[in-house]
Design an enzyme around this catalytic site. Structure first.
Site, PDB file in Angstrom:
ATOM      1  N   GLU A 126     -38.744 -25.346   3.221  1.00 26.54           N
ATOM      2  CA  GLU A 126     -39.808 -26.360   3.192  1.00 26.54           C
ATOM      3  C   GLU A 126     -41.112 -25.661   3.560  1.00 26.54           C
ATOM      4  OE1 GLU A 126     -38.789 -29.592   5.799  1.00 26.54           O
ATOM      5  OE2 GLU A 126     -36.846 -29.907   4.825  1.00 26.54           O
ATOM      6  N   GLN A 278     -41.558  19.877 -12.272  1.00 27.60           N
ATOM      7  CA  GLN A 278     -40.784  19.640 -11.053  1.00 27.60           C
ATOM      8  C   GLN A 278     -41.267  18.392 -10.290  1.00 27.60           C
ATOM      9  OE1 GLN A 278     -40.808  22.613  -7.820  1.00 27.60           O
ATOM     10  NE2 GLN A 278     -38.719  23.079  -8.471  1.00 27.60           N
ATOM     11  N   GLY A 339     -47.580   6.664 -15.665  1.00 31.36           N
ATOM     12  CA  GLY A 339     -49.026   6.896 -15.552  1.00 31.36           C
ATOM     13  C   GLY A 339     -49.804   5.666 -15.979  1.00 31.36           C
ATOM     14  N   GLU A 363     -34.471 -15.483   0.190  1.00 32.35           N
ATOM     15  CA  GLU A 363     -33.152 -15.523   0.863  1.00 32.35           C
ATOM     16  C   GLU A 363     -33.214 -14.791   2.210  1.00 32.35           C
ATOM     17  OE1 GLU A 363     -29.563 -15.433  -1.412  1.00 32.35           O
ATOM     18  OE2 GLU A 363     -30.603 -16.137  -3.203  1.00 32.35           O
ATOM     19  N   THR A 365     -36.616 -12.985   4.584  1.00 28.09           N
ATOM     20  CA  THR A 365     -37.458 -11.791   4.452  1.00 28.09           C
ATOM     21  C   THR A 365     -36.703 -10.575   4.993  1.00 28.09           C
ATOM     22  OG1 THR A 365     -38.366 -12.085   6.663  1.00 28.09           O
ATOM     23  CG2 THR A 365     -39.581 -13.132   4.849  1.00 28.09           C
TER      24      THR A 365
HETATM   25  N1  COS Z   1     -22.750 -17.683  10.299  1.00 30.01           N
HETATM   26  C1  COS Z   1     -22.307 -18.621  11.154  1.00 30.01           C
HETATM   27  N2  COS Z   1     -23.041 -19.118  12.166  1.00 30.01           N
HETATM   28  C2  COS Z   1     -24.285 -18.645  12.310  1.00 30.01           C
HETATM   29  C3  COS Z   1     -24.821 -17.664  11.460  1.00 30.01           C
HETATM   30  C4  COS Z   1     -23.995 -17.183  10.420  1.00 30.01           C
HETATM   31  N3  COS Z   1     -24.429 -16.250   9.567  1.00 30.01           N
HETATM   32  N4  COS Z   1     -26.085 -17.374  11.854  1.00 30.01           N
HETATM   33  C5  COS Z   1     -26.328 -18.148  12.928  1.00 30.01           C
HETATM   34  N5  COS Z   1     -25.241 -18.909  13.189  1.00 30.01           N
HETATM   35  C6  COS Z   1     -25.067 -19.870  14.292  1.00 30.01           C
HETATM   36  C7  COS Z   1     -25.317 -19.162  15.625  1.00 30.01           C
HETATM   37  O1  COS Z   1     -24.141 -18.555  16.106  1.00 30.01           O
HETATM   38  C8  COS Z   1     -25.761 -20.314  16.504  1.00 30.01           C
HETATM   39  O2  COS Z   1     -24.632 -21.037  16.944  1.00 30.01           O
HETATM   40  P1  COS Z   1     -24.454 -21.407  18.490  1.00 30.01           P
HETATM   41  O3  COS Z   1     -25.623 -22.287  18.804  1.00 30.01           O
HETATM   42  O4  COS Z   1     -23.127 -22.079  18.527  1.00 30.01           O
HETATM   43  O5  COS Z   1     -24.512 -20.115  19.240  1.00 30.01           O
HETATM   44  C9  COS Z   1     -26.530 -21.219  15.550  1.00 30.01           C
HETATM   45  O6  COS Z   1     -26.061 -20.876  14.228  1.00 30.01           O
HETATM   46  C10 COS Z   1     -28.016 -21.001  15.636  1.00 30.01           C
HETATM   47  O7  COS Z   1     -28.248 -19.617  15.436  1.00 30.01           O
HETATM   48  P2  COS Z   1     -29.553 -18.888  15.945  1.00 30.01           P
HETATM   49  O8  COS Z   1     -29.861 -19.316  17.340  1.00 30.01           O
HETATM   50  O9  COS Z   1     -29.430 -17.438  15.673  1.00 30.01           O
HETATM   51  O10 COS Z   1     -30.656 -19.584  14.977  1.00 30.01           O
HETATM   52  P3  COS Z   1     -32.161 -19.279  14.741  1.00 30.01           P
HETATM   53  O11 COS Z   1     -32.852 -20.589  14.535  1.00 30.01           O
HETATM   54  O12 COS Z   1     -32.687 -18.363  15.793  1.00 30.01           O
HETATM   55  O13 COS Z   1     -32.187 -18.541  13.315  1.00 30.01           O
HETATM   56  C11 COS Z   1     -31.949 -16.804  11.664  1.00 30.01           C
HETATM   57  C12 COS Z   1     -31.487 -17.435  12.990  1.00 30.01           C
HETATM   58  C13 COS Z   1     -33.324 -16.170  11.798  1.00 30.01           C
HETATM   59  C14 COS Z   1     -30.915 -15.766  11.334  1.00 30.01           C
HETATM   60  C15 COS Z   1     -31.982 -17.887  10.553  1.00 30.01           C
HETATM   61  O14 COS Z   1     -32.967 -18.852  10.810  1.00 30.01           O
HETATM   62  C16 COS Z   1     -32.231 -17.302   9.164  1.00 30.01           C
HETATM   63  O15 COS Z   1     -31.330 -16.747   8.538  1.00 30.01           O
HETATM   64  N6  COS Z   1     -33.470 -17.434   8.656  1.00 30.01           N
HETATM   65  C17 COS Z   1     -33.778 -17.039   7.301  1.00 30.01           C
HETATM   66  C18 COS Z   1     -33.559 -18.180   6.404  1.00 30.01           C
HETATM   67  C19 COS Z   1     -33.710 -17.813   4.990  1.00 30.01           C
HETATM   68  O16 COS Z   1     -33.016 -16.966   4.474  1.00 30.01           O
HETATM   69  N7  COS Z   1     -34.642 -18.501   4.329  1.00 30.01           N
HETATM   70  C20 COS Z   1     -34.886 -18.238   2.960  1.00 30.01           C
HETATM   71  C21 COS Z   1     -34.745 -19.461   2.165  1.00 30.01           C
HETATM   72  S1  COS Z   1     -33.167 -19.864   1.704  1.00 30.01           S
HETATM   73  S2  COS Z   1     -33.096 -19.327  -0.137  1.00 30.01           S
END
Ligand code: COS
Length: 387
Positions: A126, A278, A339, A363, A365
């Protein structure tokens, strides 16, 4: 290099390469120019049974997995990273159904997706929820046997073209990361419309659009998994789809490398082909080495997922980071080998450079991928210390 693919995998690879060469390469520049959605190519991919490769046989698929999907994406991307995305984004939209769909949901959608009769999309992002995937604001509030959806999803690949859309929305806004759910929304559902179509730098052979929900009523039977599992569905889906982005980046890089090698053998300066200098040879050698390393890591990530390994986030992110950074470097160098001609639209490499850029962004950054890799390394280290 021999990746010891099975005969079936080699057949899929050859089939995808044939469609890429005969159907996609001749129209890649046209779709790059017009930014139309390539429905004719979707039809060709369906006729070649390429939508079936990653779908289980019980739902009319060919029973392959992420590796088979990646092999197709790589071959298509050699010809056009944008058109390849239309295929890869449908795979991204299909993965949540494969991982979390009920038997009924699988029977309803997978055979049609396998036939290429419909395509899918995945709607997480979003305006204010990109890297911060837990920050979604779209709501899906329960009302009897339905959810009522309100909100806008942004930058959705296949948006407006996909029939089935996995939408991550808040079913309980008070529960933070545990308050979102994944809901399947069909195109044509009243209250589900489409907003701005983006005018992009690259991957212009694909459509990127807003999905707009205004009091959109969706039956509760469209919920994927359980309420509150939306963030988990998104994370598990991205774990499996990121090798697809890696494959797209790999294909773009491999395509650019092929063009650069061929051009270096034709272009004569100082009375010799530039391939005999080269300076150019060293560039081509580095490009080829990086492409091969990206391929090895991408296939290994896909194989790890297909083998049913539980923790795949780290290798999946590693493949995505490495292959996309490789694509950016290799396509930039391909333009350099060409070029001045490389900078011109008459030659295909400037498009490849534009197409490559997004693979470092979407998916997740590459900064987010590095965070995922590091956090998983730290977790592993903590586990090892406790033993
Ligand atoms: N598989 C299973 N569970 C997962 C997981 C995964 N790959 N990644 C995180 N979780 C779980 C964590 O274990 C945590 O669970 P608990 O609360 O039980 O410990 C929960 O989800 C929240 O995880 P976390 O605190 O790490 O969440 P954040 O909000 O800090 O976000 C990232 C983590 C940055 C990894 C996530 O927001 C992300 O992947 N962002 C990128 C999103 C993206 O790809 N956007 C592009 C658009 S989609 S096409």
């Amino acid at each position: 290099m021999n990746y010891f693919l099975t005969d079936d995998q080699k057949m899929i690879q050859e089939l995808a390469a044939k469609v890429a060469k005969e159907k996609i390469a001749p129209v890649a520049a046209h779709y790059d120019e017009t930014e139309e959605f390539p429905w004719d190519i979707v039809k060709s991919l369906a006729q070649a049974d390429l939508y079936r490769v990653f779908i289980p046989t019980e739902y009319d698929g060919l029973g392959g997995g992420v590796l088979e999907m990646a092999l197709v994406v790589e071959e298509l991307s050699k010809a056009c990273g944008g058109i390849a995305l239309c295929y890869a984004a449908s795979a991204l939209g299909t993965i949540p159904i494969l991982l979390f769909g009920s038997e009924e949901q699988k029977k309803k959608y997978l055979p049609r997706l396998a036939a290429g009769e419909i395509i899918a999309a995945f709607a997480l992002t979003e305006a204010n929820a990109g890297s911060d995937a837990a920050g979604v604001k779209t709501k899906a509030i329960a009302d009897g046997d339905s959810y009522i959806l309100n909100g806008t999803k942004q930058w959705i690949s296949n948006g407006g073209e996909a029939f089935i859309n996995t939408v991550i929305a808040l079913t309980d806004p008070t529960r933070g990361v545990r308050g979102s759910s994944a809901i399947l929304v069909e195109k044509g559902t009243p209250g589900f419309g489409f907003g701005k179509k983006e005018n992009k730098m690259g991957i212009r052979g694909s459509t990127t659009r807003e999905l707009v929900f205004q009091d959109c009523r969706v039956p509760k039977t469209q919920l994927l998994g359980k309420e509150g599992m939306g963030f988990m569905v998104a994370m598990k889906t991205l774990d499996q789809s990121r090798p697809g982005v890696a494959a797209q980046a790999l294909g773009i890089a491999a395509g650019a490398l092929d063009k650069a090698v061929a051009y270096s053998r034709e272009r004569v300066q100082f009375g010799k082909t530039i391939s005999s200098f080269q300076g150019v040879q060293f560039m081509l050698a580095d490009m080829a080495t990086q492409v091969e390393a990206a391929r090895a890591l991408t296939y290994q990530a896909a194989r790890t997922i297909d083998a049913g390994e539980k923790d795949v986030s780290k290798i999946s992110s590693m493949a995505k980071v490495f292959a996309s950074d490789t694509a950016m470097r290799v396509t930039t160098d391909a333009v350099q080998v060409f070029g001045g001609y490389g900078y011109m639209k008459e030659y295909p490499v400037e498009k490849m450079m534009r197409d490559a850029k997004i693979t470092q962004i979407y998916e997740g950054t590459n900064q987010i991928q590095r965070e995922v890799i590091a956090l998983n390394m730290i977790k592993e280290s903590v586990r090892a210390t406790k033993k």
